[in-house]
Design a protein around this motif. Sequence first.
Motif, PDB file in Angstrom:
ATOM      1  N   HIS A   1      60.167  65.357  32.320  1.00  0.00           N
ATOM      2  CA  HIS A   1      60.138  64.816  33.441  1.00  0.00           C
ATOM      3  C   HIS A   1      58.525  64.321  34.201  1.00  0.00           C
ATOM      4  CE1 HIS A   1      61.570  65.410  37.724  1.00  0.00           C
ATOM      5  NE2 HIS A   1      60.619  66.424  37.845  1.00  0.00           N
ATOM      6  N   ALA A   2      58.945  63.225  35.038  1.00  0.00           N
ATOM      7  CA  ALA A   2      57.742  62.800  35.941  1.00  0.00           C
ATOM      8  C   ALA A   2      57.885  62.765  36.938  1.00  0.00           C
ATOM      9  CB  ALA A   2      57.971  61.371  35.655  1.00  0.00           C
ATOM     10  N   THR A   3      56.607  63.192  37.787  1.00  0.00           N
ATOM     11  CA  THR A   3      56.069  62.920  39.276  1.00  0.00           C
ATOM     12  C   THR A   3      55.094  62.117  39.809  1.00  0.00           C
ATOM     13  OG1 THR A   3      54.687  64.843  39.528  1.00  0.00           O
ATOM     14  CG2 THR A   3      57.371  65.525  39.661  1.00  0.00           C
ATOM     15  N   GLU A   4      55.026  62.322  40.796  1.00  0.00           N
ATOM     16  CA  GLU A   4      53.925  61.250  41.318  1.00  0.00           C
ATOM     17  C   GLU A   4      53.171  61.886  40.898  1.00  0.00           C
ATOM     18  OE1 GLU A   4      54.227  61.212  45.441  1.00  0.00           O
ATOM     19  OE2 GLU A   4      55.617  59.784  45.103  1.00  0.00           O
TER      20      GLU A   4
ATOM     21  N   ASP B   1      64.878  78.852  30.134  1.00  0.00           N
ATOM     22  CA  ASP B   1      65.455  79.871  31.661  1.00  0.00           C
ATOM     23  C   ASP B   1      64.857  78.962  32.946  1.00  0.00           C
ATOM     24  OD1 ASP B   1      67.134  81.268  29.370  1.00  0.00           O
ATOM     25  OD2 ASP B   1      66.154  82.986  29.455  1.00  0.00           O
ATOM     26  N   GLY B   2      63.691  79.668  32.993  1.00  0.00           N
ATOM     27  CA  GLY B   2      62.693  79.135  33.748  1.00  0.00           C
ATOM     28  C   GLY B   2      63.185  77.350  34.408  1.00  0.00           C
ATOM     29  N   LEU B   3      64.010  76.857  33.355  1.00  0.00           N
ATOM     30  CA  LEU B   3      63.725  75.251  33.844  1.00  0.00           C
ATOM     31  C   LEU B   3      64.926  75.437  34.109  1.00  0.00           C
ATOM     32  CD1 LEU B   3      61.573  73.570  31.134  1.00  0.00           C
ATOM     33  CD2 LEU B   3      61.123  73.491  33.661  1.00  0.00           C
ATOM     34  N   GLU B   4      66.255  75.840  33.556  1.00  0.00           N
ATOM     35  CA  GLU B   4      67.578  75.705  33.980  1.00  0.00           C
ATOM     36  C   GLU B   4      67.642  76.366  35.092  1.00  0.00           C
ATOM     37  OE1 GLU B   4      71.998  75.916  31.511  1.00  0.00           O
ATOM     38  OE2 GLU B   4      69.716  77.391  30.909  1.00  0.00           O
ATOM     39  N   LEU B   5      67.175  77.626  36.192  1.00  0.00           N
ATOM     40  CA  LEU B   5      68.249  78.607  36.504  1.00  0.00           C
ATOM     41  C   LEU B   5      67.158  78.642  37.645  1.00  0.00           C
ATOM     42  CD1 LEU B   5      68.835  81.536  33.541  1.00  0.00           C
ATOM     43  CD2 LEU B   5      70.690  79.361  35.164  1.00  0.00           C
ATOM     44  N   ASN B   6      66.114  77.931  37.897  1.00  0.00           N
ATOM     45  CA  ASN B   6      65.451  78.087  39.468  1.00  0.00           C
ATOM     46  C   ASN B   6      65.239  76.864  39.782  1.00  0.00           C
ATOM     47  OD1 ASN B   6      64.406  80.782  39.218  1.00  0.00           O
ATOM     48  ND2 ASN B   6      63.955  80.074  36.689  1.00  0.00           N
ATOM     49  N   PHE B   7      65.074  76.429  40.982  1.00  0.00           N
ATOM     50  CA  PHE B   7      64.329  75.585  42.098  1.00  0.00           C
ATOM     51  C   PHE B   7      62.603  74.980  41.817  1.00  0.00           C
ATOM     52  CE2 PHE B   7      66.902  78.509  44.741  1.00  0.00           C
ATOM     53  CZ  PHE B   7      67.962  77.985  44.613  1.00  0.00           C
ATOM     54  N   ILE B   8      62.278  75.048  41.350  1.00  0.00           N
ATOM     55  CA  ILE B   8      60.500  75.294  40.981  1.00  0.00           C
ATOM     56  C   ILE B   8      59.921  75.716  40.322  1.00  0.00           C
ATOM     57  CG2 ILE B   8      57.887  75.133  42.816  1.00  0.00           C
ATOM     58  CD1 ILE B   8      59.983  74.966  45.081  1.00  0.00           C
ATOM     59  N   ALA B   9      59.334  74.583  39.284  1.00  0.00           N
ATOM     60  CA  ALA B   9      58.266  75.628  38.626  1.00  0.00           C
ATOM     61  C   ALA B   9      56.953  74.805  39.169  1.00  0.00           C
ATOM     62  CB  ALA B   9      58.131  74.715  37.030  1.00  0.00           C
ATOM     63  N   THR B  10      55.954  75.842  38.985  1.00  0.00           N
ATOM     64  CA  THR B  10      54.834  75.984  39.122  1.00  0.00           C
ATOM     65  C   THR B  10      53.607  75.436  37.987  1.00  0.00           C
ATOM     66  OG1 THR B  10      54.623  76.549  41.752  1.00  0.00           O
ATOM     67  CG2 THR B  10      52.306  76.265  40.557  1.00  0.00           C
TER      68      THR B  10
ATOM     69  N   PHE C   1      56.233  71.123  40.621  1.00  0.00           N
ATOM     70  CA  PHE C   1      57.645  70.406  39.779  1.00  0.00           C
ATOM     71  C   PHE C   1      59.158  70.936  40.268  1.00  0.00           C
ATOM     72  CE2 PHE C   1      54.342  70.323  36.775  1.00  0.00           C
ATOM     73  CZ  PHE C   1      54.637  68.956  35.903  1.00  0.00           C
ATOM     74  N   PRO C   2      59.665  69.746  41.097  1.00  0.00           N
ATOM     75  CA  PRO C   2      60.819  70.723  41.552  1.00  0.00           C
ATOM     76  C   PRO C   2      62.317  70.216  40.025  1.00  0.00           C
ATOM     77  CG  PRO C   2      60.503  67.698  42.208  1.00  0.00           C
ATOM     78  CD  PRO C   2      58.999  68.702  41.414  1.00  0.00           C
ATOM     79  N   LEU C   3      63.124  71.246  40.080  1.00  0.00           N
ATOM     80  CA  LEU C   3      64.001  71.347  39.235  1.00  0.00           C
ATOM     81  C   LEU C   3      65.312  71.314  39.110  1.00  0.00           C
ATOM     82  CD1 LEU C   3      62.713  74.792  38.047  1.00  0.00           C
ATOM     83  CD2 LEU C   3      62.141  72.052  37.263  1.00  0.00           C
ATOM     84  N   THR C   4      65.621  70.682  40.822  1.00  0.00           N
ATOM     85  CA  THR C   4      66.843  69.909  41.370  1.00  0.00           C
ATOM     86  C   THR C   4      67.175  68.688  40.348  1.00  0.00           C
ATOM     87  OG1 THR C   4      66.096  69.500  43.261  1.00  0.00           O
ATOM     88  CG2 THR C   4      67.869  68.234  42.740  1.00  0.00           C
ATOM     89  N   GLY C   5      68.394  69.215  39.158  1.00  0.00           N
ATOM     90  CA  GLY C   5      69.248  68.415  38.206  1.00  0.00           C
ATOM     91  C   GLY C   5      68.357  68.167  36.991  1.00  0.00           C
ATOM     92  N   ALA C   6      67.866  69.757  36.447  1.00  0.00           N
ATOM     93  CA  ALA C   6      67.468  70.036  35.332  1.00  0.00           C
ATOM     94  C   ALA C   6      67.638  70.211  34.551  1.00  0.00           C
ATOM     95  CB  ALA C   6      65.685  70.525  35.340  1.00  0.00           C
ATOM     96  N   ALA C   7      68.678  71.273  35.053  1.00  0.00           N
ATOM     97  CA  ALA C   7      69.635  72.120  34.695  1.00  0.00           C
ATOM     98  C   ALA C   7      70.668  71.506  33.382  1.00  0.00           C
ATOM     99  CB  ALA C   7      70.736  73.453  35.542  1.00  0.00           C
TER     100      ALA C   7
END
Length: 143
Positions: free
Chosen positions: A29-32, A103-112, A122-128
Motif C-alpha cells: 500500500h502506498a500513500t503520499e 488482524d490489525g490491517l484487516e479489522l480496523n480503520f487506521i494504522a499508525t 495508513f488508512p485501511l479502507t479497502g485493506a481487508a
Amino acid sequence: MRLSVLLSLLAAPAFAWDYSASPICTLSHATEKAELTLTYNNRADASYAIEITRKDQAWPNAPIFMMRFDGLRPSVITTDRHVLDGEGQTLKVTDRGFGNVLDGLELNFIATAKSGETMLIFPLTGAAPAVRRFRACVASPEI
C-alpha cells in the motif's frame, strides 16, 4: 480527535491495497508519504516481514517501533527488533508470525506506524480483501 483524523482521510486521495502471490506472498500500500509492504517468504525461512519506506526523509534511529491499529479491534504492537536500511528511509521488522499485524490491517480503520517522534498514518479502507488474499497465499502449500 479520531473523528477529525477519519474525516481528513476521507478527503484524501484513494490509494489501493495491492496483493501478489509471485514470487512470494506480498501485500502493499502506498500513500503520499510512504509505502508499506508486507511479505511472507516460505521458500527461504518461512518468515514475515513488514517494510515501511518513507518518501520524504529518513526514519529516526529510535529504540522502539510501534504500530497502533484503531477501529473495530484496536491494538498496539511494539518491538525493539526493527532495523533501518543504509539511508534510513526503510524500516523493517521480521518475525515468524504476523497474525496480530494481519488482524490489525484487516479489522480496523487506521494504522499508525511510529518510531521516535515520527508517525505515519495508513488508512485501511479497502485493506481487508487484500489481507484475506494474502492470508490464503500464506496458507497455500504450493507457496
